[in-house]
Design a protein around this motif. Structure first.
Motif, PDB file in Angstrom:
ATOM      1  N   ILE A  80       0.829  -1.207   0.000  1.00 22.02           N
ATOM      2  CA  ILE A  80       0.000   0.000   0.000  1.00 22.02           C
ATOM      3  C   ILE A  80       0.868   1.262   0.000  1.00 22.02           C
ATOM      4  CG2 ILE A  80      -0.275   0.145   2.527  1.00 22.02           C
ATOM      5  CD1 ILE A  80      -3.238   0.984   1.951  1.00 22.02           C
ATOM      6  N   ASP A  81       2.090   1.171   0.535  1.00 22.23           N
ATOM      7  CA  ASP A  81       2.921   2.377   0.584  1.00 22.23           C
ATOM      8  C   ASP A  81       3.383   2.850  -0.804  1.00 22.23           C
ATOM      9  OD1 ASP A  81       5.053   0.705  -0.006  1.00 22.23           O
ATOM     10  OD2 ASP A  81       6.192   1.180   1.814  1.00 22.23           O
ATOM     11  N   PHE A 114      -2.949  14.997   5.935  1.00 22.18           N
ATOM     12  CA  PHE A 114      -2.810  14.102   7.095  1.00 22.18           C
ATOM     13  C   PHE A 114      -1.863  12.919   6.862  1.00 22.18           C
ATOM     14  CE2 PHE A 114      -7.076  16.022   7.322  1.00 22.18           C
ATOM     15  CZ  PHE A 114      -6.984  16.651   8.551  1.00 22.18           C
ATOM     16  N   GLY A 115      -1.543  12.637   5.607  1.00 23.00           N
ATOM     17  CA  GLY A 115      -0.681  11.494   5.312  1.00 23.00           C
ATOM     18  C   GLY A 115      -1.368  10.145   5.475  1.00 23.00           C
ATOM     19  N   THR A 116      -2.698  10.171   5.604  1.00 21.10           N
ATOM     20  CA  THR A 116      -3.468   8.930   5.761  1.00 21.10           C
ATOM     21  C   THR A 116      -3.893   8.399   4.390  1.00 21.10           C
ATOM     22  OG1 THR A 116      -5.431  10.311   6.048  1.00 21.10           O
ATOM     23  CG2 THR A 116      -4.422   9.440   8.057  1.00 21.10           C
ATOM     24  N   TYR A 117      -4.289   7.132   4.369  1.00 25.02           N
ATOM     25  CA  TYR A 117      -4.797   6.531   3.132  1.00 25.02           C
ATOM     26  C   TYR A 117      -6.292   6.839   3.044  1.00 25.02           C
ATOM     27  CZ  TYR A 117      -0.355   4.091   3.021  1.00 25.02           C
ATOM     28  OH  TYR A 117       0.992   3.806   2.982  1.00 25.02           O
ATOM     29  N   GLY A 170      -8.265  -3.678  11.277  1.00 23.47           N
ATOM     30  CA  GLY A 170      -7.656  -4.618  10.342  1.00 23.47           C
ATOM     31  C   GLY A 170      -6.616  -3.958   9.439  1.00 23.47           C
ATOM     32  N   PHE A 171      -6.580  -2.636   9.453  1.00 15.24           N
ATOM     33  CA  PHE A 171      -5.610  -1.927   8.612  1.00 15.24           C
ATOM     34  C   PHE A 171      -4.204  -2.088   9.175  1.00 15.24           C
ATOM     35  CE2 PHE A 171      -2.839   1.737   8.020  1.00 15.24           C
ATOM     36  CZ  PHE A 171      -2.772   1.794   6.639  1.00 15.24           C
ATOM     37  N   ASN A 172      -3.210  -2.285   8.299  1.00 15.46           N
ATOM     38  CA  ASN A 172      -1.821  -2.150   8.716  1.00 15.46           C
ATOM     39  C   ASN A 172      -0.973  -1.660   7.548  1.00 15.46           C
ATOM     40  OD1 ASN A 172      -0.110  -4.421   7.505  1.00 15.46           O
ATOM     41  ND2 ASN A 172      -1.837  -5.561   8.378  1.00 15.46           N
ATOM     42  N   GLU A 173       0.106  -0.975   7.882  1.00 17.17           N
ATOM     43  CA  GLU A 173       0.964  -0.310   6.889  1.00 17.17           C
ATOM     44  C   GLU A 173       1.652  -1.303   5.950  1.00 17.17           C
ATOM     45  OE1 GLU A 173       1.589   3.012   6.448  1.00 17.17           O
ATOM     46  OE2 GLU A 173       0.750   3.905   8.264  1.00 17.17           O
ATOM     47  N   GLU A 179      -5.136  -6.232  -0.533  1.00 15.39           N
ATOM     48  CA  GLU A 179      -5.693  -6.433   0.814  1.00 15.39           C
ATOM     49  C   GLU A 179      -6.432  -5.181   1.277  1.00 15.39           C
ATOM     50  OE1 GLU A 179      -2.644  -9.410   3.110  1.00 15.39           O
ATOM     51  OE2 GLU A 179      -1.828  -7.483   2.447  1.00 15.39           O
ATOM     52  N   ALA A 180      -5.900  -4.021   0.924  1.00 13.39           N
ATOM     53  CA  ALA A 180      -6.544  -2.751   1.297  1.00 13.39           C
ATOM     54  C   ALA A 180      -7.924  -2.652   0.650  1.00 13.39           C
ATOM     55  CB  ALA A 180      -5.673  -1.573   0.873  1.00 13.39           C
TER      56      ALA A 180
END
Length: 199
Positions: A80-81, A114-117, A170-173, A179-180
């Motif tokens: 995801i990054d 915010f740097g969020t997804y 359930g989210f992780n970096e 998966e996202a």
């Protein structure tokens, strides 16, 4: 709406296979919970990683919204990054599965502020569900920073919903884009189910 669409899906599946319905976990749980099929029908759970195999995927420029490239499913195997490294891009995904939950498409990008997804969808739910939608979003998005935007679009008769995936359980970096997208699907599926259940 979810009940109605699910029944349509089941009947279309039963036209090709008399006593078998191939389905993913979320739909299977829903069908069993609301007893939507007779006992002589077998539910076969599909491999979750295949949900977006046939999806239409684009990488787009945030500023101009122009398509940079059309991508295949293989692209979603990236972490995801990818979006952190390409902050000028957003991903746009369409899939037949999204119709089931009343979503036109899912856009995903990294927030410049915010740097969020950040997830953006158009959600087909009646305007009368506003309070329930807001309550459920407030309850299901975890963390002090959790936020969402919900605006009813009169023109399309849909909700414009934006939320940060970072606050979905359930989210992780480390997750992949695929998966996202599955996590987003599950989150919206459960959201719509709870809103309709409460009405």
């Amino acid at each position: 709406m979810l009940h109605k669409r699910m029944k349509q899906y089941i009947s279309s599946e039963l036209m090709s296979e008399k006593h078998k319905v191939e389905i993913y976990q979320e739909e299977k749980e829903f069908i069993k919970k609301y007893d939507l099929i007779s006992n002589d029908i077998t539910l076969i759970e599909k491999d979750p990683t295949t949900r977006f195999l046939d999806a239409y995927i684009e990488r787009c420029n945030k500023e101009t919204e122009e398509t940079i490239a059309k991508e295949s499913f293989v692209f979603l195997e990236q972490p995801i990054d990818y979006l952190q490294k390409h902050k000028n891009e957003f991903l746009y995904l369409e899939s037949n599965w999204l119709e089931l939950i009343g979503v036109d498409a899912i856009s995903l990008e990294v927030s410049d502020v915010f740097g969020t997804y950040d997830v953006m969808v158009g959600l087909q739910l009646q305007k009368k569900h506003e309070i329930s939608l807001k309550e459920n979003l407030s309850k299901e998005l975890h963390g002090d920073e959790a936020r969402f935007e919900l605006i009813f679009n009169q023109k399309d008769g849909m909700w414009d919903l934006n939320f940060a995936l970072n606050y979905v359980q359930g989210f992780n970096e480390e997750m992949s884009l695929e998966e996202a997208y599955r996590l987003i699907y599950r989150f919206i599926f459960k959201l719509v189910e709870r809103v309709e259940e409460g009405s």
